[in-house]
Every structure is written in structure tokens, then in C-alpha cells.
Design a protein around this motif. Structure first.
Motif, PDB file in Angstrom:
ATOM      1  N   TYR A 178       0.836  -1.204   0.000  1.00  0.00           N
ATOM      2  CA  TYR A 178       0.000   0.000   0.000  1.00  0.00           C
ATOM      3  C   TYR A 178       0.871   1.255   0.000  1.00  0.00           C
ATOM      4  O   TYR A 178       0.547   2.248  -0.652  1.00  0.00           O
ATOM      5  CB  TYR A 178      -0.968  -0.001   1.183  1.00  0.00           C
ATOM      6  CG  TYR A 178      -1.953  -1.142   1.144  1.00  0.00           C
ATOM      7  CD1 TYR A 178      -2.707  -1.413   0.000  1.00  0.00           C
ATOM      8  CD2 TYR A 178      -2.121  -1.984   2.235  1.00  0.00           C
ATOM      9  CE1 TYR A 178      -3.599  -2.469  -0.044  1.00  0.00           C
ATOM     10  CE2 TYR A 178      -3.017  -3.048   2.195  1.00  0.00           C
ATOM     11  CZ  TYR A 178      -3.752  -3.279   1.056  1.00  0.00           C
ATOM     12  OH  TYR A 178      -4.629  -4.328   1.011  1.00  0.00           O
ATOM     13  N   LEU A 179       1.986   1.195   0.719  1.00  0.00           N
ATOM     14  CA  LEU A 179       2.910   2.323   0.735  1.00  0.00           C
ATOM     15  C   LEU A 179       3.501   2.561  -0.652  1.00  0.00           C
ATOM     16  O   LEU A 179       3.662   3.714  -1.079  1.00  0.00           O
ATOM     17  CB  LEU A 179       4.014   2.066   1.764  1.00  0.00           C
ATOM     18  CG  LEU A 179       5.059   3.155   1.958  1.00  0.00           C
ATOM     19  CD1 LEU A 179       4.423   4.494   2.303  1.00  0.00           C
ATOM     20  CD2 LEU A 179       6.046   2.742   3.046  1.00  0.00           C
ATOM     21  N   LEU A 180       3.804   1.492  -1.371  1.00  0.00           N
ATOM     22  CA  LEU A 180       4.307   1.624  -2.744  1.00  0.00           C
ATOM     23  C   LEU A 180       3.311   2.391  -3.615  1.00  0.00           C
ATOM     24  O   LEU A 180       3.690   3.282  -4.385  1.00  0.00           O
ATOM     25  CB  LEU A 180       4.577   0.245  -3.358  1.00  0.00           C
ATOM     26  CG  LEU A 180       5.866  -0.434  -2.939  1.00  0.00           C
ATOM     27  CD1 LEU A 180       5.803  -1.927  -3.199  1.00  0.00           C
ATOM     28  CD2 LEU A 180       7.048   0.194  -3.668  1.00  0.00           C
ATOM     29  N   ARG A 181       2.041   2.039  -3.499  1.00  0.00           N
ATOM     30  CA  ARG A 181       1.019   2.714  -4.295  1.00  0.00           C
ATOM     31  C   ARG A 181       0.864   4.167  -3.861  1.00  0.00           C
ATOM     32  O   ARG A 181       0.809   5.074  -4.696  1.00  0.00           O
ATOM     33  CB  ARG A 181      -0.314   1.989  -4.200  1.00  0.00           C
ATOM     34  CG  ARG A 181      -1.347   2.583  -5.160  1.00  0.00           C
ATOM     35  CD  ARG A 181      -2.737   2.067  -4.933  1.00  0.00           C
ATOM     36  NE  ARG A 181      -3.199   2.544  -3.640  1.00  0.00           N
ATOM     37  CZ  ARG A 181      -4.126   1.958  -2.896  1.00  0.00           C
ATOM     38  NH1 ARG A 181      -4.718   0.872  -3.298  1.00  0.00           N
ATOM     39  NH2 ARG A 181      -4.472   2.448  -1.744  1.00  0.00           N
ATOM     40  N   ASP A 182       0.808   4.402  -2.557  1.00  0.00           N
ATOM     41  CA  ASP A 182       0.638   5.764  -2.058  1.00  0.00           C
ATOM     42  C   ASP A 182       1.769   6.675  -2.510  1.00  0.00           C
ATOM     43  O   ASP A 182       1.545   7.822  -2.906  1.00  0.00           O
ATOM     44  CB  ASP A 182       0.550   5.785  -0.531  1.00  0.00           C
ATOM     45  CG  ASP A 182      -0.740   5.210   0.003  1.00  0.00           C
ATOM     46  OD1 ASP A 182      -1.683   4.993  -0.794  1.00  0.00           O
ATOM     47  OD2 ASP A 182      -0.822   4.970   1.222  1.00  0.00           O
ATOM     48  N   HIS A 183       2.991   6.173  -2.453  1.00  0.00           N
ATOM     49  CA  HIS A 183       4.140   6.973  -2.867  1.00  0.00           C
ATOM     50  C   HIS A 183       4.051   7.301  -4.355  1.00  0.00           C
ATOM     51  O   HIS A 183       4.307   8.428  -4.772  1.00  0.00           O
ATOM     52  CB  HIS A 183       5.438   6.214  -2.551  1.00  0.00           C
ATOM     53  CG  HIS A 183       6.658   6.996  -2.879  1.00  0.00           C
ATOM     54  ND1 HIS A 183       7.316   6.851  -4.069  1.00  0.00           N
ATOM     55  CD2 HIS A 183       7.331   7.945  -2.177  1.00  0.00           C
ATOM     56  CE1 HIS A 183       8.357   7.672  -4.086  1.00  0.00           C
ATOM     57  NE2 HIS A 183       8.388   8.340  -2.949  1.00  0.00           N
ATOM     58  N   GLN A 184       3.670   6.314  -5.153  1.00  0.00           N
ATOM     59  CA  GLN A 184       3.557   6.543  -6.592  1.00  0.00           C
ATOM     60  C   GLN A 184       2.457   7.568  -6.894  1.00  0.00           C
ATOM     61  O   GLN A 184       2.640   8.449  -7.733  1.00  0.00           O
ATOM     62  CB  GLN A 184       3.290   5.234  -7.339  1.00  0.00           C
ATOM     63  CG  GLN A 184       3.296   5.418  -8.831  1.00  0.00           C
ATOM     64  CD  GLN A 184       3.535   4.142  -9.607  1.00  0.00           C
ATOM     65  OE1 GLN A 184       3.223   4.113 -10.774  1.00  0.00           O
ATOM     66  NE2 GLN A 184       4.085   3.107  -9.026  1.00  0.00           N
ATOM     67  N   VAL A 185       1.354   7.450  -6.202  1.00  0.00           N
ATOM     68  CA  VAL A 185       0.246   8.388  -6.406  1.00  0.00           C
ATOM     69  C   VAL A 185       0.700   9.812  -6.061  1.00  0.00           C
ATOM     70  O   VAL A 185       0.387  10.767  -6.773  1.00  0.00           O
ATOM     71  CB  VAL A 185      -0.988   7.973  -5.566  1.00  0.00           C
ATOM     72  CG1 VAL A 185      -2.025   9.072  -5.519  1.00  0.00           C
ATOM     73  CG2 VAL A 185      -1.590   6.690  -6.125  1.00  0.00           C
TER      74      VAL A 185
END
Length: 171
Positions: A141-148
């Protein structure tokens, strides 16, 4: 009283099962859509503007995309234990638009392969990240949040450069 305890036990055990079900059944598609949208944003910026930055201390547009990749390298090590580098960082300034897009695509595909290949037990494995204990699932989830977060900055860069941003793609 026995019925109350039984109901509480059912509720207690069903919440983690629903969360696991979401990750295995839906998160792969969430990651794929998010990755594709980031690639669309990357493709929208003309190559001559990949060095654009709104102020001296900011990252360039291309730098924002490579920062996403760097974060993928860093965080996926916590999931897989493997240090994966997608490009030579000493030559980042020499990369052109097509090369950056390919690097970003490869990094996102790598995350996708980790998502599809992880077992439920491994997903729930506790790890330490910045002095906090969390599961490997949280790292996804952190990977997605950072990318967003950085994709949003790229959209602002597009608009500042007079480039129309691709339409929003949600879940």
C-alpha cells in the motif's frame, strides 16, 4: 451468552479474511490500473520537458518518475529481501524519455509480479520499517501511495508546462 461469544468469534476472524480476500482478489488490478495511469502521465510530457522543474530545489519531471522507481527498489527489498536496481543512478541525467518510461514500466511490472506471487503467510509477515512494525501487505500500500503522490506532482508539472494531463483513472 454462548451465541454472543460465537458471533464475536465469527466477526473477529472474518475481518482479516475479508482484508486478505481484497488483496488477493482485487489489489493486483488496483496496482495495474495505477501503474498504467502513471505511464500515461509519463508519456504525456514531451521529451523536451523531461528536465522541467517548477523551481530550483524541485525534482525534474523525469526525476519524479525515477524517484518512484528508486522507492520501488527500496521498498520491495523489504518484501522480497532482494535488492533490485532498475537503472544506473550515476547516469540518470543521461536518460531520455523512452528510457525512463521503460525503467518505470519494468519497476512497476516487478511490483506486480511480487503482488501475484506472494503467499498469504508472507503477506502477513511482520517487518520493521522506520522503527514501526507493519506487515508486508502495508508495504504494498505504501508503494502505491508513494507513486500516487509523485504522479500527482507530475500532473502539476504537466499543467505548468502547458500539457494536457491524461484523464483520471480511479480504482
Amino acid at each position: 451468552m454462548k451465541n454472543t461469544i460465537l458471533i464475536l468469534l465469527i466477526l473477529f476472524y472474518s475481518v482479516p479474511l475479508k482484508a486478505q480476500n481484497f488483496f488477493t482478489s482485487q489489489y493486483p488490478q488496483v496496482w495495474e490500473r495505477a501503474s498504467e495511469y502513471t505511464l500515461e502521465v509519463a508519456k504525456a510530457m514531451p521529451e523536451e520537458n523531461y528536465g522541467f522543474k517548477p523551481e530550483a530545489d524541485a525534482m525534474t519531471f523525469g526525476g519524479q518518475l525515477l524517484h518512484i522507481v528508486d522507492n520501488i527498489s527500496f521498498l520491495t527489498r523489504l518484501i522480497s529481501g532482494e535488492s533490485k536496481t532498475f537503472y544506473d543512478r550515476t547516469k540518470a541525467e543521461e536518460l531520455n524519455k523512452d528510457e525512463i518510461i521503460e525503467i518505470l514500466e519494468n519497476a512497476n511490472d516487478y511490483v506486480g509480479s511480487l503482488i501475484s506471487g506472494i503467499s498469504t503467510d508472507d503477506l502477513n509477515t511482520a517487518i520493521e520499517f522506520r522503527k514501526l512494525e507493519m506487515s508486508k501487505e502495508n508495504i504494498f500500500y505504501l508503494l502505491r501511495d508513494h507513486q500516487v503522490h509523485h504522479r500527482g506532482q507530475c500532473i502539476v508539472y504537466l499543467r505548468m508546462a502547458g500539457v494536457k494531463a491524461p484523464p483520471y483513472v480511479g480504482w
